[in-house]
Design a protein around this motif. Structure first.
Motif, mmCIF file in Angstrom:
data_model
loop_
_atom_site.group_PDB
_atom_site.id
_atom_site.type_symbol
_atom_site.label_atom_id
_atom_site.label_comp_id
_atom_site.label_asym_id
_atom_site.label_seq_id
_atom_site.Cartn_x
_atom_site.Cartn_y
_atom_site.Cartn_z
ATOM 1 N N PHE A 6 0.861 -1.189 0.000
ATOM 2 C CA PHE A 6 0.000 0.000 0.000
ATOM 3 C C PHE A 6 0.894 1.235 0.000
ATOM 4 N N SER A 7 0.487 2.273 -0.750
ATOM 5 C CA SER A 7 1.272 3.509 -0.844
ATOM 6 C C SER A 7 0.341 4.706 -0.727
ATOM 7 N N THR A 8 0.877 5.796 -0.152
ATOM 8 C CA THR A 8 0.134 7.048 -0.032
ATOM 9 C C THR A 8 1.134 8.193 0.029
ATOM 10 N N ARG A 9 0.625 9.432 0.034
ATOM 11 C CA ARG A 9 1.469 10.622 0.091
ATOM 12 C C ARG A 9 1.220 11.333 1.424
ATOM 13 N N ALA A 10 2.323 11.766 2.077
ATOM 14 C CA ALA A 10 2.184 12.429 3.366
ATOM 15 C C ALA A 10 3.465 13.213 3.666
ATOM 16 N N HIS A 11 3.315 14.229 4.555
ATOM 17 C CA HIS A 11 4.468 14.957 5.080
ATOM 18 C C HIS A 11 5.061 14.135 6.241
ATOM 19 N N VAL A 12 6.363 13.877 6.187
ATOM 20 C CA VAL A 12 7.021 13.000 7.158
ATOM 21 C C VAL A 12 7.720 13.848 8.218
ATOM 22 N N PHE A 13 7.531 13.463 9.504
ATOM 23 C CA PHE A 13 8.181 14.139 10.626
ATOM 24 C C PHE A 13 8.848 13.084 11.509
ATOM 25 N N GLN A 14 9.879 13.544 12.263
ATOM 26 C CA GLN A 14 10.501 12.724 13.295
ATOM 27 C C GLN A 14 10.577 13.547 14.572
ATOM 28 N N ILE A 15 10.446 12.846 15.704
ATOM 29 C CA ILE A 15 10.492 13.535 16.979
ATOM 30 C C ILE A 15 11.893 14.063 17.237
ATOM 31 N N ASP A 16 11.967 15.236 17.844
ATOM 32 C CA ASP A 16 13.274 15.825 18.173
ATOM 33 C C ASP A 16 13.947 14.964 19.239
ATOM 34 N N PRO A 17 15.115 14.397 18.947
ATOM 35 C CA PRO A 17 15.753 13.517 19.948
ATOM 36 C C PRO A 17 16.189 14.259 21.202
ATOM 37 N N ALA A 18 16.338 15.574 21.117
ATOM 38 C CA ALA A 18 16.811 16.319 22.285
ATOM 39 C C ALA A 18 15.667 16.603 23.258
ATOM 40 N N THR A 19 14.542 17.113 22.726
ATOM 41 C CA THR A 19 13.425 17.498 23.601
ATOM 42 C C THR A 19 12.362 16.409 23.735
ATOM 43 N N LYS A 20 12.267 15.533 22.751
ATOM 44 C CA LYS A 20 11.239 14.494 22.713
ATOM 45 C C LYS A 20 9.819 15.075 22.712
ATOM 46 N N ARG A 21 9.705 16.352 22.293
ATOM 47 C CA ARG A 21 8.391 16.990 22.267
ATOM 48 C C ARG A 21 8.092 17.659 20.924
ATOM 49 N N ASN A 22 9.114 18.198 20.288
ATOM 50 C CA ASN A 22 8.921 18.925 19.031
ATOM 51 C C ASN A 22 9.137 18.001 17.835
ATOM 52 N N TRP A 23 8.465 18.344 16.745
ATOM 53 C CA TRP A 23 8.591 17.569 15.508
ATOM 54 C C TRP A 23 9.572 18.253 14.557
ATOM 55 N N ILE A 24 10.367 17.445 13.885
ATOM 56 C CA ILE A 24 11.323 17.927 12.886
ATOM 57 C C ILE A 24 10.866 17.416 11.524
ATOM 58 N N PRO A 25 10.537 18.308 10.567
ATOM 59 C CA PRO A 25 10.111 17.824 9.240
ATOM 60 C C PRO A 25 11.266 17.157 8.502
ATOM 61 N N ALA A 26 10.975 16.012 7.895
ATOM 62 C CA ALA A 26 12.015 15.275 7.171
ATOM 63 C C ALA A 26 12.258 15.834 5.782
#
Length: 351
Positions: A6-26
């Motif tokens: 299965f495939s789809t389109r989406a904006h990818v984010f990863q959690i900030d390893p330093a704060t564990k609260r903010n998202w970092i766009p990939a």
């Protein structure tokens, strides 16, 4: 080796390893996110590639959970990669499809693991016997070294699972607002770019329509001046037409006079035979005859000139009438186009 499911389109984010609260766009743009099945290892993966780099390479396990944090955003934690992935979708429908497929793949991974464990137990009879002896009472302690090792292993698994659940809950509760703001920010940014492009295009169209409207107004003004000139010429033509009527009456009078003179000449010619006896009367009659002939020639010339002038005036009048009709038609077309342009400009200004 791996087959896409299965495939789809989406904006990818990863959690900030330093704060564990903010998202970092990939990436700056939406990427293709796909489910893959590795038949050799009998595992399921979520993979997304940006350029030549693998943004997501997450192996799905039965203890994973995909959480919907908003109408267009979802996340899951990958303990092997030691990160949390987030996906921002274009619509709620795409998010629901991805979540349903995640549940299906998770169930398939659980079944694959159970089959793998069953095969391991069948191929290792000693491990099978030991597990059956220990599993009925895993909490009860015993003096056997094998049973004590199994109890400690299960306790460690429970602690790890509890820690994972606590981490997931903390990340889910702590990042809901940030995720929603990030998703709304990207959505508003895309809408803003579209609105700016539409506004620039509308402004360009308005400038073009204004120039066209000015040109139409100038052309309409020139046509109005031309019509005024033609109307003034038409007034002049009416006066010339009166002159033509007077000239026609004069021509009719001259024709009547010419006809009377012709009759008089004929009468004189008929009577000249009886009057040759008087020489003086004869000379006088001949002189009158010559004068009448000269007068007749002059009247014929004036009549010819008057007819020629009348024909030229009629031709000029027809030509002017045709010109006035053509200009009136052009004005009607321009006025219709001008009204349509004003309506389009009014609709654009209202929007």
């Amino acid at each position: 080796r791996e087959q896409p499911i299965f495939s789809t389109r989406a904006h990818v984010f990863q959690i900030d390893p330093a704060t564990k609260r903010n998202w970092i766009p990939a990436s700056k743009h939406a990427l293709t996110v796909s489910y893959f099945y590795d038949g050799t290892r009998n595992v399921y993966r979520i993979i997304s590639v940006g350029g030549t780099k693998a943004i997501i390479n997450s192996t799905i396990t039965p203890n994973m959970t995909f959480t919907k944090t908003s109408q267009k955003f979802g996340q899951w934690a990958d303990s092997r990669a030691n990160t949390v992935y987030g996906l921002g979708f274009a619509s709620e429908q795409h998010l629901s499809q991805f979540a349903e497929k995640f549940q299906e793949v998770k169930e398939a991974a659980r079944l694959a693991r159970e089959k793998s464990q069953d095969k391991t137990e069948l191929t290792n009879p000693a491990l099978n016997i030991t597990s059956h002896q220990v599993l009925p009472s895993p909490i009860i302690s015993s003096n056997g070294p094998g049973e004590d090792k199994l109890f400690r292993s299960q306790s460690a698994d429970v602690e790890i699972s509890t820690e994972k659940e606590r981490l997931k809950k903390m990340l889910s509760e702590g990042s809901v607002s940030e995720v929603q703001w990030e998703a709304e920010f990207f959505s508003l940014q895309d809408n803003n770019n579209k609105l700016v492009a539409a506004l620039h295009e509308a402004n360009a169209n308005v400038d073009q329509w204004k120039k066209q409207l000015t040109a139409y107004q100038e052309e309409t003004e020139s046509l109005r001046q031309r019509v005024a000139e033609l109307e003034s010429q038409g007034t002049h033509d009416s006066s010339s037409e009166n002159n033509k009527e007077e000239l026609s009456q004069t021509l009719e009078e001259l024709e009547l006079l010419l006809k009377a003179k012709d009759e008089e000449i004929q009468m004189l010619k008929s009577q000249k035979c009886g009057r040759w006896e008087a020489e003086g009367e004869r000379e006088e009659t001949l002189q009158k005859l010559q004068e009448l002939e000269a007068r007749n020639a002059e009247l014929e010339q004036r009549l010819h000139l008057a007819e020629q002038s009348l024909a030229e005036s009629l031709a000029e009048r027809e030509k002017m009438h045709s010109e006035v009709s053509r200009v009136a038609e052009i004005m009607d077309v321009k006025i219709f186009e001008l009204s349509e342009l004003r309506q389009g400009l009014a609709k654009l200004l209202e929007s």
